[in-house]
Structure formats: structure tokens, C-alpha cells
Scaffold this motif. Structure first.
Motif, PDB file in Angstrom:
ATOM      1  N   UNK A 243       3.797   5.652  -5.410  1.00 50.76           N
ATOM      2  CA  UNK A 243       3.739   5.743  -6.999  1.00 50.76           C
ATOM      3  C   UNK A 243       2.720   6.903  -7.333  1.00 50.76           C
ATOM      4  N   UNK A 244       1.631   6.791  -6.703  1.00 49.77           N
ATOM      5  CA  UNK A 244       0.616   7.682  -6.990  1.00 49.77           C
ATOM      6  C   UNK A 244       0.925   9.160  -6.751  1.00 49.77           C
ATOM      7  N   UNK A 245       1.799   9.253  -5.694  1.00 54.40           N
ATOM      8  CA  UNK A 245       1.892  10.886  -5.432  1.00 54.40           C
ATOM      9  C   UNK A 245       3.075  11.452  -6.358  1.00 54.40           C
ATOM     10  N   UNK A 246       3.944  10.374  -6.836  1.00 56.86           N
ATOM     11  CA  UNK A 246       4.904  10.791  -7.964  1.00 56.86           C
ATOM     12  C   UNK A 246       4.610  10.644  -9.241  1.00 56.86           C
ATOM     13  N   UNK A 247       3.221  10.188  -9.458  1.00 59.45           N
ATOM     14  CA  UNK A 247       2.702   9.965 -10.807  1.00 59.45           C
ATOM     15  C   UNK A 247       3.632   9.225 -11.574  1.00 59.45           C
ATOM     16  N   UNK A 248       3.993   7.787 -10.911  1.00 56.18           N
ATOM     17  CA  UNK A 248       4.894   7.005 -11.943  1.00 56.18           C
ATOM     18  C   UNK A 248       4.008   5.829 -12.284  1.00 56.18           C
TER      19      UNK A 248
ATOM     20  N   UNK B 296      -7.841 -17.821  -9.345  1.00 60.25           N
ATOM     21  CA  UNK B 296      -8.510 -17.284  -8.064  1.00 60.25           C
ATOM     22  C   UNK B 296      -7.866 -16.200  -7.325  1.00 60.25           C
ATOM     23  N   UNK B 297      -6.491 -16.898  -7.218  1.00 62.61           N
ATOM     24  CA  UNK B 297      -5.566 -15.621  -6.500  1.00 62.61           C
ATOM     25  C   UNK B 297      -5.467 -14.326  -7.279  1.00 62.61           C
ATOM     26  N   UNK B 298      -5.187 -14.358  -8.541  1.00 62.89           N
ATOM     27  CA  UNK B 298      -5.468 -12.970  -9.326  1.00 62.89           C
ATOM     28  C   UNK B 298      -6.630 -12.224  -9.022  1.00 62.89           C
ATOM     29  N   UNK B 299      -7.613 -12.953  -9.107  1.00 66.58           N
ATOM     30  CA  UNK B 299      -8.877 -12.358  -8.844  1.00 66.58           C
ATOM     31  C   UNK B 299      -8.730 -11.627  -7.672  1.00 66.58           C
ATOM     32  N   UNK B 300      -8.441 -12.262  -6.432  1.00 61.23           N
ATOM     33  CA  UNK B 300      -8.571 -11.561  -5.028  1.00 61.23           C
ATOM     34  C   UNK B 300      -7.604 -10.155  -5.336  1.00 61.23           C
ATOM     35  N   UNK B 301      -6.434 -10.549  -5.861  1.00 69.34           N
ATOM     36  CA  UNK B 301      -5.657  -9.206  -5.835  1.00 69.34           C
ATOM     37  C   UNK B 301      -6.033  -8.163  -6.889  1.00 69.34           C
ATOM     38  N   UNK B 302      -6.772  -8.576  -7.802  1.00 68.04           N
ATOM     39  CA  UNK B 302      -7.288  -7.647  -8.738  1.00 68.04           C
ATOM     40  C   UNK B 302      -8.795  -6.751  -7.825  1.00 68.04           C
ATOM     41  N   UNK B 303      -9.203  -7.525  -6.935  1.00 67.15           N
ATOM     42  CA  UNK B 303     -10.400  -6.853  -6.112  1.00 67.15           C
ATOM     43  C   UNK B 303      -9.424  -5.911  -5.052  1.00 67.15           C
ATOM     44  N   UNK B 304      -8.290  -6.400  -4.743  1.00 65.29           N
ATOM     45  CA  UNK B 304      -7.503  -5.617  -3.729  1.00 65.29           C
ATOM     46  C   UNK B 304      -7.034  -4.388  -4.132  1.00 65.29           C
ATOM     47  N   UNK B 305      -6.471  -4.242  -5.307  1.00 64.64           N
ATOM     48  CA  UNK B 305      -6.116  -3.269  -6.210  1.00 64.64           C
ATOM     49  C   UNK B 305      -7.149  -2.488  -6.597  1.00 64.64           C
TER      50      UNK B 305
ATOM     51  N   UNK C  84      -7.916  -0.143  -3.944  1.00 62.63           N
ATOM     52  CA  UNK C  84      -6.823   1.168  -3.843  1.00 62.63           C
ATOM     53  C   UNK C  84      -7.118   2.085  -4.988  1.00 62.63           C
ATOM     54  N   UNK C  85      -7.931   1.812  -5.914  1.00 67.01           N
ATOM     55  CA  UNK C  85      -8.257   2.896  -6.821  1.00 67.01           C
ATOM     56  C   UNK C  85      -7.596   2.173  -8.243  1.00 67.01           C
ATOM     57  N   UNK C  86      -7.230   1.154  -8.389  1.00 65.48           N
ATOM     58  CA  UNK C  86      -6.783   0.893  -9.738  1.00 65.48           C
ATOM     59  C   UNK C  86      -7.297  -0.372 -10.430  1.00 65.48           C
ATOM     60  N   UNK C  87      -7.740  -0.173 -11.579  1.00 71.92           N
ATOM     61  CA  UNK C  87      -8.247  -1.319 -12.497  1.00 71.92           C
ATOM     62  C   UNK C  87      -6.923  -2.246 -12.899  1.00 71.92           C
ATOM     63  N   UNK C  88      -7.059  -3.343 -12.596  1.00 71.19           N
ATOM     64  CA  UNK C  88      -5.848  -4.277 -13.005  1.00 71.19           C
ATOM     65  C   UNK C  88      -6.606  -5.705 -13.481  1.00 71.19           C
ATOM     66  N   UNK C  89      -5.676  -6.112 -14.328  1.00 70.67           N
ATOM     67  CA  UNK C  89      -6.087  -7.481 -14.791  1.00 70.67           C
ATOM     68  C   UNK C  89      -4.642  -8.257 -15.526  1.00 70.67           C
ATOM     69  N   UNK C  90      -4.809  -9.581 -15.714  1.00 70.82           N
ATOM     70  CA  UNK C  90      -3.550 -10.188 -15.972  1.00 70.82           C
ATOM     71  C   UNK C  90      -3.265  -9.832 -17.622  1.00 70.82           C
ATOM     72  N   UNK C  91      -1.949  -9.337 -17.436  1.00 72.81           N
ATOM     73  CA  UNK C  91      -1.598  -8.772 -18.901  1.00 72.81           C
ATOM     74  C   UNK C  91      -1.917  -9.092 -20.273  1.00 72.81           C
ATOM     75  N   UNK C  92      -2.048 -10.338 -20.403  1.00 72.17           N
ATOM     76  CA  UNK C  92      -2.451 -10.864 -21.769  1.00 72.17           C
ATOM     77  C   UNK C  92      -4.103 -10.690 -21.992  1.00 72.17           C
TER      78      UNK C  92
ATOM     79  N   UNK D 142       1.039  -1.241   0.002  1.00 71.27           N
ATOM     80  CA  UNK D 142       0.072  -0.001   0.047  1.00 71.27           C
ATOM     81  C   UNK D 142       0.902   1.183   0.044  1.00 71.27           C
ATOM     82  N   UNK D 143       1.786   1.088   0.976  1.00 77.75           N
ATOM     83  CA  UNK D 143       3.056   2.610   0.842  1.00 77.75           C
ATOM     84  C   UNK D 143       3.445   2.531  -0.530  1.00 77.75           C
ATOM     85  N   UNK D 144       3.910   1.470  -1.179  1.00 73.31           N
ATOM     86  CA  UNK D 144       4.392   1.731  -2.551  1.00 73.31           C
ATOM     87  C   UNK D 144       3.580   2.159  -3.459  1.00 73.31           C
ATOM     88  N   UNK D 145       2.208   1.843  -3.572  1.00 66.44           N
ATOM     89  CA  UNK D 145       1.311   2.248  -4.223  1.00 66.44           C
ATOM     90  C   UNK D 145       1.045   3.726  -4.103  1.00 66.44           C
ATOM     91  N   UNK D 146       0.808   4.257  -2.934  1.00 62.44           N
ATOM     92  CA  UNK D 146       0.799   5.576  -2.284  1.00 62.44           C
ATOM     93  C   UNK D 146       1.862   6.426  -3.036  1.00 62.44           C
TER      94      UNK D 146
END
Length: 597
Positions: A125-130, A170-179, A182-190, A119-123
Motif C-alpha cells: 500500500x505504501x509503495x503504491x500510495x493507496x 487494550x487490544x486496539x492499543x497494542x495494534x496502534x503500537x504495532x502500526x 510500521x510508520x503509521x499513526x492510528x486510532x479508533x475511527x470515532x 506487513x507485506x500488505x502495508x508495504x
């Protein structure tokens, strides 16, 4: 060639690796570096100071099968991966309005998911717009996973048993929910069509190398597709940021620098931030690590070069670098340009972070400019004023400044620190000053906020404890135990509450006297609330003269308290108590029309 028309070239993207402790940042970095070393031609791999350069041909070899499928060419000259993973290094990769890092790899353990430092990393990255992508690491630990060393993800994924594939999904699905939380839409890259809106999740194993080709390909694809303009560099004067200040045998104080634009040469005049004032000095030598096969050479572990071009990590040896500050911008003063102009430019940028004011606010200390900036950003987000912000350990002066604030606003009379300590001679000044020190920015701020809220609640409680709450009671017929001096009667609390030392008034506004004691079943109590039948003693009351059985009495609420209930503390009264408060106001206004307004 005219300097205004210098031809622009594309430099390698600067990549930083972030994530929670033990999620595999260092292992992933080692794997990427190891891949580069394995695939290099003799003499081709260059190790930079503070970073590893992953050259174009090594990238092409690493991603060969995926490149053939994708049908596109790598157009960046390579990747420059910052060697030190984690927050501190990233915070020092700062430049005005953002970060020197072009893109980040956020490492998340597929088994553990999002944790505190994620969470700290994401915050950050957000504040530095990376922009960032996620390396979903440790897929080899999924129960039943069969490793296929160094294979692209989809290749190894199709070789797994169906239940293993299902588990990973299933684990990726949980991770997508957690992200998503935190305000980010995510998915498996492919599965992503629009990489500008969706964060790419790349399943990898830093241990077996599975998915590493995909990770590199997505990194390269994102940077050359969306960051091309940012990667354009010229042959002009260099700009960089100080990663680290390091004492080297035979060289004295040196600075490790990431150059993100232009060219840096020996004898260039450079400007960077010092503890007391800007440092203006001349580059004596530029150093890169010596290749491993030459490490025994008598000149030590470095080779000297005459010049370097962005993007590169390089060590600078120059006079007067002892007081240089990590996270500082570094400017080369172009030939013929005014040194003063660059000193002013640096002072203005650093001055935004090294704050000294007379306003009421907290004291902030950190070990680097990058960390100081991150702390101030977090405090600004929460509207917390800063009185003093500076680099270094906590000194006597810091405690003095905090005490000045505490006299006016105790909740701001504190010191917040990142990666620092209290100087021994300052410890005696620390009495009464809360200090919040840690190595996670958000934890330091959150700990302070929790303390701040507790202080506010304590202050509110102290004020509320002094307020006279509305109350309404009835003297019960047949329950007069004593008629006067003091009168003792049985009452029922009809609404609100009554306490000892509160004045009572009748419905016509006349004062009856003060409640001396409240008793329930023969025992004194501090308060009686609605529905309770209790005995009370009232001084000045004389039954049959100024008060009688069956009378309705009210607690006499002070006008100032009424206003506080109406303006500041409306939510601490029940609807019924508000009704009684208004009844009391009506009684008061019969004698004083503007009472309570």
C-alpha cells in the motif's frame, strides 16, 4: 459536446481488501456482498466481473442510523469492491505511478494482531500510495463478547460488559503500537479528528455483521471527502487494467478488466500488453455475469452489453488475447487517434518493468506485471541491480543470464521468482544458481537478502583469514629451550595475536625469521592471543646473535594488509591492536617514509 469539455461525473470508488491469511478477508467480502444482496430491490444488484458493485440505495439502507447521526449525504454512486482479496489481485490493479484501487481495507484479526502478510500488505500500500483503513476483525471472539447482529459498532460496544470493553480497548492499543512501528499513526475511527494523518481502525465482526455499517460509512466518507478529484471520470475513451486472463467455453481467451476511467464499447480498438509484443485488437463482446435467477438461460453465465462506464469490472472477448498479461494497462484507441501512439505509450510503460540489460544484476521472474513491479520496487529500495525482469516461468535463458552475472559478482548471480516454477527442461541448467521462489514478495526478497549477507560475510571472512594481524611479544628471560635451527623460546604475547607462518621483526625493523610452531602446554595451537605465555619455534633465529632473551618482537604486517585494516576492516581490530599496528607502521617508516600511505 466537444471531447475537451466533457462533463465530469463522480464514479464509484474502487475498493480492495488485503490482509494476512485467515484474518477474515473473504468472510468480510462475503458479508459486505451479502448485505448488498439482502438490501437490494429486485433486479437492482449488478454483479461485475472480478468485482461486486454495492449500489447507493443499499449503502444508504445499511448505514441509515449512522447517516442520521452524522447528518451527511452519500454522494458517490456506490462502491466497487474487488472480489479477489489479497496481494495478487491488488498487485494487478496497477497503473503508472500507483494503483487503480482508490482505497484499501486492511483486515487484521483482533486476537492475532499484525502478522507477516499484514506487513507485506502495508508495504504494498505504501509503495503504491493507496490510502487505507483497518477492519479490526473477529471482535466476536473476544472473551465474553455478546453479539448484536449487524449493529453499528458503538451500539454493540455499549451493550458489552465493562471488562469486555476494556479488553477490546487494550487490544486496539497494542495494534496502534504495532502500526506505529510500521510508520503509521492510528486510532479508533470515532476518536479521530484528522483522517489525513491518522489511519482509522474500525472494529468489526465479519461473522455477526457488527461494525459493518461503520466500515462502509468510513470508506464512503474518506473517498468522497479526500478523493473526489480522483473519482471524476469523463465519457472519453476507457482506460483500465487487466485483472485476469481466462479461457471460456465458446469464447476462447478472454480478459477480465477493471475500467477506472471513461467508456468502453463493443467494436472499440484496444491496446494491451502481450507476452512477446503489444496486442492490438477489437472488442468483439462485453460480458457481465448473468443475474442468479437467469443462470439457467441457454446463453451461459454471461449477458452481453453494448457499452460500460467506469468504474466497472467487465469481461472482454476479442481475437488474439491468448498472450495477454495480467497487470497490463488497457487503453481504448479513440476514434481518429493513432494506434501507434497508444502502442508506444503501452510499450514505454511495460518496458520499465520488462527489463533486459547487459549489466551485472539479479534475474527476476513473476506471473503478472503487478507482481513483477512489486518485486523490482523492493529490490530498487535496497539498491540491488536487476539484469533481467520478465513474466513467466524460469527458463534455460534465465539460468544462463544468472551464470553470466555470477562470473563477475556471485552474490548477484541468482533468480528471484514470485508465483512461478522452474520449467522442466531448464532444471538441468540450474546447478550452481541459487533460486528464491515464493508467494510473498517480501519473503522472497528477505530470503535473498539473508543469503546475500551470509555470502558477503563468508567473502569477508575469507579475506580476513588471509590477513596478517598485528602482534607484539616478549622473549621471556630464562626460557630458551633451543638456540637455533630452529630457535625454541618461551614468549608472552603483550598485545594482538601470533600464528604459525608469520614473519617476526625487531624494534629496529630487522627480520628475525618465521614462526614455525606455537605450543601451549606441549600441544600445538593455531593462535596465541594477548596474555598467553607459549613456546614458539623460529627459523633463522639465533639466540644471542640476531635476537636475545628479553627482546620485544613484532609480527611483520604487509603494507597492503595495513592499508586494508585502516580503510576497510577498521572495526575488526581492538583499540590495543590498532595501537600495535601503528607501532609497526612507525618501525616500517624508519626505513621507508611513505610506508602505508
Amino acid at each position: 459536446m466537444d471531447s475537451g469539455k466533457q462533463e465530469k461525473t463522480i464514479r464509484q470508488p474502487i475498493v480492495v481488501v488485503l490482509g494476512h491469511v485467515d484474518h477474515g478477508k473473504t468472510t468480510l467480502l462475503d458479508k459486505i456482498r451479502g448485505t448488498a444482496v439482502t438490501l437490494k430491490e429486485p433486479g437492482e444488484m449488478t454483479q461485475h466481473i472480478g468485482a461486486s458493485f454495492f449500489p447507493l440505495d443499499a449503502l444508504e439502507k445499511s448505514c441509515v442510523s449512522l447517516l442520521a447521526k452524522a447528518g451527511w449525504k452519500i454522494r458517490v454512486p456506490g462502491l466497487l469492491v474487488i472480489d479477489t482479496p489479497g496481494h495478487s489481485a491488488f498487485m494487478n490493479l496497477r497503473m503508472r505511478g500507483g494503483s487503480v484501487a482508490d482505497i484499501a481495507v486492511l483486515v487484521i484479526d483482533v486476537i492475532k494482531g499484525v502478522e507477516e502478510q499484514t506487513v507485506e500488505s502495508i508495504e504494498l500500500l505504501k509503495s503504491r500510495r493507496v490510502p487505507f483503513l483497518v477492519a479490526v476483525n473477529k471482535i466476536d471472539l473476544i472473551p465474553g463478547w455478546k453479539p448484536n447482529y449487524d449493529k453499528p459498532f458503538n451500539e454493540t460496544f455499549t451493550m458489552q460488559d465493562p471488562y469486555v470493553r476494556k479488553d477490546l480497548d487494550a487490544r486496539l492499543y497494542i495494534l496502534i503500537g504495532e502500526l506505529s512501528k510500521l510508520g503509521f499513526q492510528a486510532d479508533r475511527y470515532d476518536r479521530i479528528r484528522d483522517f489525513t494523518r491518522t489511519v482509522a481502525l474500525v472494529p468489526v465482526s465479519a461473522k455477526t455483521g457488527e461494525g459493518i455499517p461503520d466500515l462502509l460509512l468510513v470508506l464512503i466518507g474518506l473517498t468522497q471527502q479526500y478523493l473526489r478529484a480522483r473519482l471524476e471520470t469523463t465519457g472519453g475513451a476507457a482506460r483500465g487494467t487487466v485483472l485476469e486472463v481466462k479461457e471460456e467455453v465458446g469464447l476462447g481467451a478472454t480478459v477480465n478488466v477493471i475500467i477506472y476511467d471513461g467508456i468502453l464499447k463493443v467494436d472499440d480498438m484496444i491496446v494491451l500488453a502481450g507476452k512477446e509484443k503489444p496486442i492490438v485488437t477489437k472488442v468483439r463482446s462485453l460480458l457481465l455475469p448473468r443475474p442468479l435467477d437467469e443462470i439457467r438461460a441457454p446463453t451461459g453465465g454471461f449477458i452481453k452489453v453494448d457499452k460500460v462506464a467506469a468504474a466497472i469490472g467487465v469481461k472482454i472477448a476479442a481475437p488474439n488475447l491468448e498472450d495477454a498479461i495480467p497487470g497490463s494497462p488497457l487503453y481504448v484507441v479513440p476514434e481518429g487517434a493513432s494506434v501507434e501512439e497508444y502502442v508506444n505509450k503501452l510499450s514505454e510503460e511495460v518496458g520499465r518493468l520488462r527489463i533486459k540489460t547487459d549489466k551485472i544484476g539479479v534475474v527476476v521472474k513473476a506471473d503478472t506485471l503487478g507482481a513483477l513491479e512489486a518485486l523490482i520496487t523492493e529490490l530498487n529500495k535496497r539498491d540491488i541491480p536487476v539484469r533481467l525482469a520478465d513474466i513467466g516461468d524460469i527458463s534455460k535463458r534465465d539460468f544462463t543470464e544468472a551464470k553470466v552475472t555470477a562470473r563477475e559478482k556471485p552474490e548477484y548471480g541468482v533468480i528471484l521468482g514470485f508465483n512461478i516454477r522452474i520449467l522442466p527442461d531448464a532444471a538441468e541448467e540450474s546447478a550452481g544458481v541459487p533460486v528464491f521462489i515464493g508467494n510473498i514478495i517480501y519473503r522472497v526478497v528477505e530470503d535473498y537478502i539473508a543469503w546475500f549477507k551470509a555470502k558477503q560475510e563468508e567473502k569477508t571472512k575469507m579475506i580476513i583469514d588471509t590477513l596478517t594481524f598485528p602482534g607484539k611479544l616478549k622473549i621471556l628471560p630464562g626460557y630458551v629451550f633451543r638456540r637455533s635451527k630452529p630457535a625454541v623460546v618461551g614468549v608472552e604475547v603483550l598485545a594482538g595475536r601470533i600464528k604459525p607462518r608469520e614473519e617476526l621483526i625487531r624494534e629496529n625493523g630487522e627480520n628475525v625469521g618465521v614462526i614455525l610452531q606455537v605450543q601451549d602446554k606441549g600441544k600445538s595451537i593455531a593462535e596465541a592471543v594477548k596474555g598467553m605465555q607459549v613456546a614458539i619455534s623460529i627459523d633463522k633465529a639465533v639466540i644471542g646473535r640476531n635476537v636475545d632473551e628479553g627482546d620485544i618482537l613484532y609480527v611483520d604486517v604487509l603494507e597492503q594488509h595495513y592499508k586494508m585494516f585502516k580503510q576497510t576492516y577498521t572495526d575488526i581490530l581492538s583499540v590495543e591492536e590498532h595501537t600495535v599496528l601503528e607501532e609497526i607502521a612507525e618501525i616500517k617508516r624508519r626505513r621507508k617514509a611513505l610506508w602505508g600511505f
